[in-house]
Scaffold this motif. Sequence first.
Motif, PDB file in Angstrom:
ATOM      1  N   ALA A 134       0.832  -1.208   0.000  1.00  0.00           N
ATOM      2  CA  ALA A 134       0.000   0.000   0.000  1.00  0.00           C
ATOM      3  C   ALA A 134       0.863   1.254   0.000  1.00  0.00           C
ATOM      4  O   ALA A 134       0.620   2.193  -0.771  1.00  0.00           O
ATOM      5  CB  ALA A 134      -0.933  -0.005   1.212  1.00  0.00           C
ATOM      6  N   HIS A 135       1.889   1.272   0.855  1.00  0.00           N
ATOM      7  CA  HIS A 135       2.775   2.442   0.901  1.00  0.00           C
ATOM      8  C   HIS A 135       3.565   2.600  -0.388  1.00  0.00           C
ATOM      9  O   HIS A 135       3.668   3.692  -0.941  1.00  0.00           O
ATOM     10  CB  HIS A 135       3.761   2.311   2.067  1.00  0.00           C
ATOM     11  N   GLY A 136       4.166   1.499  -0.844  1.00  0.00           N
ATOM     12  CA  GLY A 136       5.001   1.575  -2.033  1.00  0.00           C
ATOM     13  C   GLY A 136       4.221   2.016  -3.256  1.00  0.00           C
ATOM     14  O   GLY A 136       4.715   2.820  -4.060  1.00  0.00           O
ATOM     15  N   TYR A 137       2.996   1.520  -3.395  1.00  0.00           N
ATOM     16  CA  TYR A 137       2.178   1.875  -4.543  1.00  0.00           C
ATOM     17  C   TYR A 137       1.858   3.368  -4.532  1.00  0.00           C
ATOM     18  O   TYR A 137       1.842   4.017  -5.584  1.00  0.00           O
ATOM     19  CB  TYR A 137       0.891   1.040  -4.549  1.00  0.00           C
ATOM     20  N   GLU A 138       1.604   3.916  -3.344  1.00  0.00           N
ATOM     21  CA  GLU A 138       1.341   5.351  -3.224  1.00  0.00           C
ATOM     22  C   GLU A 138       2.561   6.182  -3.597  1.00  0.00           C
ATOM     23  O   GLU A 138       2.437   7.302  -4.086  1.00  0.00           O
ATOM     24  CB  GLU A 138       0.933   5.700  -1.790  1.00  0.00           C
ATOM     25  N   LEU A 139       3.747   5.623  -3.338  1.00  0.00           N
ATOM     26  CA  LEU A 139       4.984   6.368  -3.548  1.00  0.00           C
ATOM     27  C   LEU A 139       5.597   6.136  -4.919  1.00  0.00           C
ATOM     28  O   LEU A 139       6.620   6.741  -5.235  1.00  0.00           O
ATOM     29  CB  LEU A 139       6.007   5.984  -2.473  1.00  0.00           C
ATOM     30  N   ALA A 140       5.023   5.237  -5.712  1.00  0.00           N
ATOM     31  CA  ALA A 140       5.591   4.922  -7.027  1.00  0.00           C
ATOM     32  C   ALA A 140       5.760   6.186  -7.860  1.00  0.00           C
ATOM     33  O   ALA A 140       4.837   6.982  -7.983  1.00  0.00           O
ATOM     34  CB  ALA A 140       4.706   3.916  -7.751  1.00  0.00           C
ATOM     35  N   GLY A 141       6.954   6.387  -8.371  1.00  0.00           N
ATOM     36  CA  GLY A 141       7.243   7.546  -9.209  1.00  0.00           C
ATOM     37  C   GLY A 141       7.577   8.809  -8.441  1.00  0.00           C
ATOM     38  O   GLY A 141       7.890   9.830  -9.048  1.00  0.00           O
ATOM     39  N   GLU A 142       7.523   8.761  -7.119  1.00  0.00           N
ATOM     40  CA  GLU A 142       7.825   9.956  -6.332  1.00  0.00           C
ATOM     41  C   GLU A 142       9.317  10.041  -6.056  1.00  0.00           C
ATOM     42  O   GLU A 142       9.961   9.049  -5.680  1.00  0.00           O
ATOM     43  CB  GLU A 142       7.054   9.915  -5.008  1.00  0.00           C
TER      44      GLU A 142
END
Length: 197
Positions: A134-142
Motif C-alpha cells: 500500500a505504501h510503495g504503490y502510493e509512492l511509485a514515481g515519487e
Amino acid sequence: MRFARFVLPVLATAAWPVWAHTGADAGAHHHGFMAGALHPLMGLDHLVAMLAVGLWSGLAARPGREVLVAPLGFAAMLLVGAGVGLAGIALPAVEPLIAASLLVLGLLVGAQQRLPVWASVALMGGFALCHGVAHGYELAGEAAAVPTLAGMLLATLALHGTGIGLAGVLRRVHRGVPRAAGWMVALLGVALLGGAA
C-alpha cells in the motif's frame, strides 16, 4: 474495567474513516524522511497495528531474541512489500486485508497465543506485505520515495519497540489488562472491516 466497558461498544459500532491509503493520500502527504516517520503515527490503523505487533511479541514470545522475531520479520517484509508497490503492483482489497490484520493481531494479543517462530514470521510477513505494498504503490514515481520509506521503517520499528515495552507495563498492572487491550484491537479490526463493506 469501566473504561473497557465503555470503549468496547463504541469501537464495535463506530464507522472508522481512518484508512491511511486512500487515493487522496497517494503522494500528497509523502515528502521525505520526516513525513514518512510521521505517517505511521497519523492513521489509527497503522498506529494500532504497529503497536500490536510489539505488544504480541512482548506478551507471547519467549524472553530473549525470540521477542524480536515478529517485529524484525514485519519490518523486513514491509520493505519487500514497498518494493513491490514501487514497481507499480497493487494488491486487490488491500484495505480490508489491513483491517483483517488488526483483527488477527488483536486476537493474538488477547489470547497471548504463542506461535512457532516460522509461523510468527510467516503471519507477520503477510501482514507487513499488505502494509508495504500500500505504501510503495502510493509512492511509485515519487522522487522522495526512498527517504520516505526509511522514515516509515524507523517509525515502525520504534512503535514495535514501544509495544514490547508496553507489554511489560500492562502485565504488571493486571494480567487481564493486556487481554482487554487485545480485544479492543480486534474490535477495531472488526469496525474497519465493517467500514470497508
